[in-house]
Design an enzyme around this catalytic site. Sequence first.
Site, mmCIF file in Angstrom:
data_model
loop_
_atom_site.group_PDB
_atom_site.id
_atom_site.type_symbol
_atom_site.label_atom_id
_atom_site.label_comp_id
_atom_site.label_asym_id
_atom_site.label_seq_id
_atom_site.Cartn_x
_atom_site.Cartn_y
_atom_site.Cartn_z
ATOM 1 N N GLU A 112 0.880 -1.169 0.000
ATOM 2 C CA GLU A 112 0.000 0.000 0.000
ATOM 3 C C GLU A 112 0.916 1.216 0.000
ATOM 4 O OE1 GLU A 112 -2.270 0.856 3.545
ATOM 5 O OE2 GLU A 112 -3.581 2.243 2.471
ATOM 6 N N ARG A 131 6.293 -13.086 9.662
ATOM 7 C CA ARG A 131 7.084 -11.854 9.555
ATOM 8 C C ARG A 131 8.409 -12.044 10.267
ATOM 9 N NH1 ARG A 131 2.281 -7.682 9.764
ATOM 10 N NH2 ARG A 131 3.625 -6.172 8.795
ATOM 11 N N LYS A 147 4.752 0.991 10.439
ATOM 12 C CA LYS A 147 4.615 2.244 9.711
ATOM 13 C C LYS A 147 4.288 3.406 10.633
ATOM 14 C CE LYS A 147 3.560 0.590 5.208
ATOM 15 N NZ LYS A 147 2.545 -0.007 4.346
#
Length: 563
Positions: A34, A268, A278
């Site tokens: 994104e 992850r 983020k």
Amino acid sequence: MSKAPYPNHFIRAMTSNDLKNGKHDYIYTRFPPEPNGYLHLGHAKSICLNFGLAEHLGGKCNLRFDDTNPEKESLEYMEAIRDSVAWLGFEWEKLCYASDYYDHLYGFALELIDKGLAYVDNLNAEQMREYRGTLTEVGKDSPNRDRAPAENRDLFERMRAGEFGEGAYTLRAKIDMGSPNISMRDPIIYRIRFAHHYRAGDKWCIYPMYDFTHCISDALEGITHSLCTLEFQDNRALYDWFLANITLEENLIGEKGKLMPRQIEFGRSNLEYTVASKRKLIQLVTQGHVNGWDDPRLTTLVGLRRRGYTPASIRNFCAEIGVTKKDSTIDMAVLENAIRQDLEASATRVFGVLKPLKLVITNYAEGESETFTVKNHPKDETMGTREIPFGREIYIDQDDFMLEPPADFFRLGPGREVRLRYGYAITCNEVIQDQHGNVVELHCTYDPLTAKGKTSDGRKIKGIIHWVSAAHAVDAQVRVYDRLYNEPNPGAAEDFISLINPESLQTFDNAKLEPSVLDASTDDRFQFERVGYFCFDSVDHCENKVVMNRTVSLRDTWAKRTV
RNA sequence: UGGGGCGUGGCGAAGUGGUCUAACGCACCGGAUUUUGAUUCCGGCAUUCGAAGGUUCAAAUCCUUCCGCCCCAGCCA
């Protein structure tokens, strides 16, 4: 550096199996960021997985921007992400945008409505939460759940036409409010947002949600394997549900329309002593705790790049950490090992002194000078040689002298002898101190019979130090970076800002470098012998001011034992 | 306490019933070479696979129970 063999992992096994047994004729993956922030090491893992796997199996991989939330996304982010993927060395089959599928998506929503599989709801956010139930209690049906398809269609069209305010209505999939899987409890698939989209402009005031968009985007592109992280495991049921309930045109699906893309999740990886979320990165950047997204202390890809990490080192790092179904915490040393391996083989050796200490060779004639021809790499002859000037006054590093050195300190001290690397052996006869006792200058004598590694009497000189001729030195600012945090897992702390390592950036304004660095091109990497690996700073280095960044130190078993 | 995952040395990670007293990388600890205390090189580093039972001639790999950790209740992705 040599390319590591493609690592084995469970997704490689699954995909090559799909190829072997004929389920697929080729594999097609995608990296779907994104555009709402900069890429970091965690993304590199996904990039290397998606692009690397496709490359390895002779398949294809798209770069697709998952841009369905206009309020958080921007052209700046999109361009930075695209550039970082390219910098890493990967080539996408197609550059795609979910926003390019908005028309298709709208059509599929209409289809679901007509089939009675989606309805327009006017529950507000708070009511929606109440109706959804909890982890342990099932949800309950919205009073609007059985609205007739025709009415839903009318309402949805009017949502699109901008007749309603934000939050007034949503379009929901009609699945099962009693599902133990919360993502199946009539998830929202469209919301009203009067927001400008960085690509779609103002064409839309309704925007599709991730779950609806992602699986359809995959299908439209003919993706065979949709790789994502573990937290989407529950969403897989929804992913499959949407694809099972819409009619995909055969020609849109790539592989004869017979196969749906399959979502596979992997764990992850987190790097010790760093933050990657983020939200936290944005806070560090916008509050000025670091100097931008490309601050070399950050593990953003742009930060690592500015720090001097090579694409190959990051790809090798990703290969090294593997791909599994469990979340992992990676030791910083693994990253450092990856870049050291690369730079050890490829970096030009030079002399650089970060904390200069003036040294006068009293028996070397004043005004006299000579040059030594030295190798640019101790093992790689193809990297050639260079000339380094030598004279009566030189700089050595303050760390290479001790007033009262312990026996196992091989460097300089009062009365001690060391070799100037590639030059003569010198003995320290006099130490000049200021009124505070600081050592400000050293007077030494050299032994003219010790050139080229020899000694006249066969004596062994254990200590070797680097140096820079004072008359020829290039002034530079050198920035030395350390980990941004001293906490292994700063992200877990309440206040990760206060945990920032105050010594994460040390600036040496008075560094002295050998003149050959001025001949280098700006993207050259260097090893300052006995110190570490360095590169020019891509932002502040210019003709009038040499600015260099330390990428990583050399391994230092001496420093380690003295800590 | 619903659902979905995961547990192999300090950190990663191979391994999917027998050649496992368990590969490999990083880290660590020796020792050799070295005009970088770098590099390189050799050697060491889990009788044990979250725990306990069970099946089997044979288990890290199969079964059961238990324990621990992660994810899900955004009109974020």
